[in-house]
Scaffold this motif. Structure first.
Motif, short mmCIF file in Angstrom:
data_model
loop_
_atom_site.label_atom_id
_atom_site.label_comp_id
_atom_site.label_asym_id
_atom_site.label_seq_id
_atom_site.Cartn_x
_atom_site.Cartn_y
_atom_site.Cartn_z
N TRP A 19 0.84 -1.20 0.00
CA TRP A 19 0.00 0.00 0.00
C TRP A 19 0.87 1.24 0.00
CZ3 TRP A 19 1.39 -2.53 4.33
CH2 TRP A 19 1.77 -1.79 5.44
N ARG A 20 0.25 2.36 -0.33
CA ARG A 20 0.93 3.65 -0.35
C ARG A 20 0.36 4.51 0.78
NH1 ARG A 20 3.55 4.44 -5.52
NH2 ARG A 20 4.41 6.28 -4.52
N ASP A 21 1.20 5.40 1.30
CA ASP A 21 0.78 6.34 2.35
C ASP A 21 0.17 7.56 1.67
OD1 ASP A 21 0.52 8.22 4.37
OD2 ASP A 21 2.46 7.78 5.26
N PRO A 22 -1.14 7.81 1.86
CA PRO A 22 -1.76 8.95 1.19
C PRO A 22 -1.19 10.30 1.63
CG PRO A 22 -3.32 7.88 2.68
CD PRO A 22 -2.08 7.05 2.66
N LYS A 23 -0.63 10.37 2.83
CA LYS A 23 -0.06 11.63 3.32
C LYS A 23 1.38 11.83 2.84
CE LYS A 23 -2.98 11.75 7.38
NZ LYS A 23 -3.06 11.71 8.83
N SER A 24 2.06 10.76 2.51
CA SER A 24 3.43 10.81 1.99
C SER A 24 3.46 10.00 0.70
CB SER A 24 4.41 10.23 3.01
OG SER A 24 4.38 10.94 4.21
N PRO A 25 3.06 10.58 -0.41
CA PRO A 25 2.86 9.81 -1.65
C PRO A 25 4.10 9.11 -2.20
CG PRO A 25 2.64 12.17 -2.06
CD PRO A 25 2.77 12.00 -0.58
N GLN A 45 9.64 5.89 -3.44
CA GLN A 45 9.59 6.06 -4.89
C GLN A 45 10.55 7.15 -5.30
OE1 GLN A 45 5.68 6.64 -6.61
NE2 GLN A 45 6.55 7.83 -8.29
N ALA A 46 11.24 6.94 -6.41
CA ALA A 46 12.12 7.97 -6.96
C ALA A 46 11.29 9.18 -7.36
CB ALA A 46 12.87 7.42 -8.17
N GLU A 47 11.82 10.37 -7.09
CA GLU A 47 11.09 11.59 -7.41
C GLU A 47 11.04 11.84 -8.90
OE1 GLU A 47 11.86 15.00 -4.95
OE2 GLU A 47 12.47 13.70 -3.29
N GLN A 48 12.07 11.44 -9.61
CA GLN A 48 12.11 11.63 -11.06
C GLN A 48 11.45 10.43 -11.75
OE1 GLN A 48 13.22 14.39 -12.61
NE2 GLN A 48 13.48 15.21 -10.57
N PRO A 49 10.54 10.69 -12.68
CA PRO A 49 9.92 9.57 -13.40
C PRO A 49 10.92 8.90 -14.33
CG PRO A 49 9.21 11.66 -14.34
CD PRO A 49 10.04 11.99 -13.13
N THR A 50 10.64 7.65 -14.65
CA THR A 50 11.49 6.95 -15.61
C THR A 50 11.26 7.55 -16.99
OG1 THR A 50 9.77 5.29 -15.92
CG2 THR A 50 11.47 4.79 -14.30
N ARG A 51 12.26 7.42 -17.85
CA ARG A 51 12.19 8.03 -19.19
C ARG A 51 11.38 7.20 -20.17
NH1 ARG A 51 17.81 11.08 -20.30
NH2 ARG A 51 18.03 11.93 -18.22
N SER A 52 11.19 5.95 -19.88
CA SER A 52 10.44 5.08 -20.78
C SER A 52 9.38 4.35 -19.97
CB SER A 52 11.37 4.09 -21.46
OG SER A 52 11.97 3.26 -20.49
#
Length: 162
Positions: free
Chosen positions: A43-49, A69-76
């Motif tokens: 699950w994910r923390d809704p307060k800390s996405p 989760q990495a703040e930068q999205p993947t390029r592909s």
């Protein structure tokens, strides 16, 4: 997967401090989960996405990990390392997790690409259309479920080995 309670989940985390463990926001619907259809619980923390949490059964015990989760999205458009779903019905993101014990306290981490909302158990249980005449879709599904369990187990054991 074994049915989890709030106290079991909270005490299962191996890569967080006691303070962090107490601050984890747990899902309110633990009792309604279909544990027989889950290979791990995430699950994910809704307060800390950017935070994610996963609990798996390792050697008959619940073991939990906190992921970031990495703040930068993947390029592909990547493929999930655990369920290897090629139809990509959901987003896949890069997560890192501190190792357990002293290695984690020293800043050592491990990263992997995972379904952003931890949908792997549902993904591997879908019956795909027959790929060819005589294709056994149920046997293929069973192989995907076993592969997911192997990937989850390996990731957890790697992080706990520190």
């Amino acid at each position: 997967m074994i049915a989890l309670t709030e106290s079991t989940v909270r005490s299962s985390f191996v890569n967080v401090s006691l303070r962090e463990r107490k601050a984890i926001v747990l899902p309110a619907d633990l009792a309604e989960r279909d544990w027989d259809r889950l290979d791990y619980f995430g699950w994910r923390d809704p307060k800390s996405p950017l935070l994610g949490f996963i609990v798996a059964e390792i050697d008959g015990n619940a073991v939990g990990l906190q992921l970031r989760q990495a703040e930068q999205p993947t390029r592909s458009r990547p493929q999930c390392s655990w369920c290897s779903d090629v139809t990509l019905p959901n987003d896949v993101v890069f997560f890192s997790a501190r190792r357990a014990g002293g290695a984690g306290k020293a800043g050592n981490t491990v990263g992997t690409l995972l379904c952003s909302r931890f949908e792997c158990s549902a993904n591997v249980r879908r019956l795909d259309p027959p790929a060819y005449l005589g294709h056994d879709a149920e046997a293929a599904r069973d192989r995907r479920i076993e592969s997911l369990r192997t990937h989850v187990d390996g990731f957890f054991r790697d992080l706990m080995a520190g």
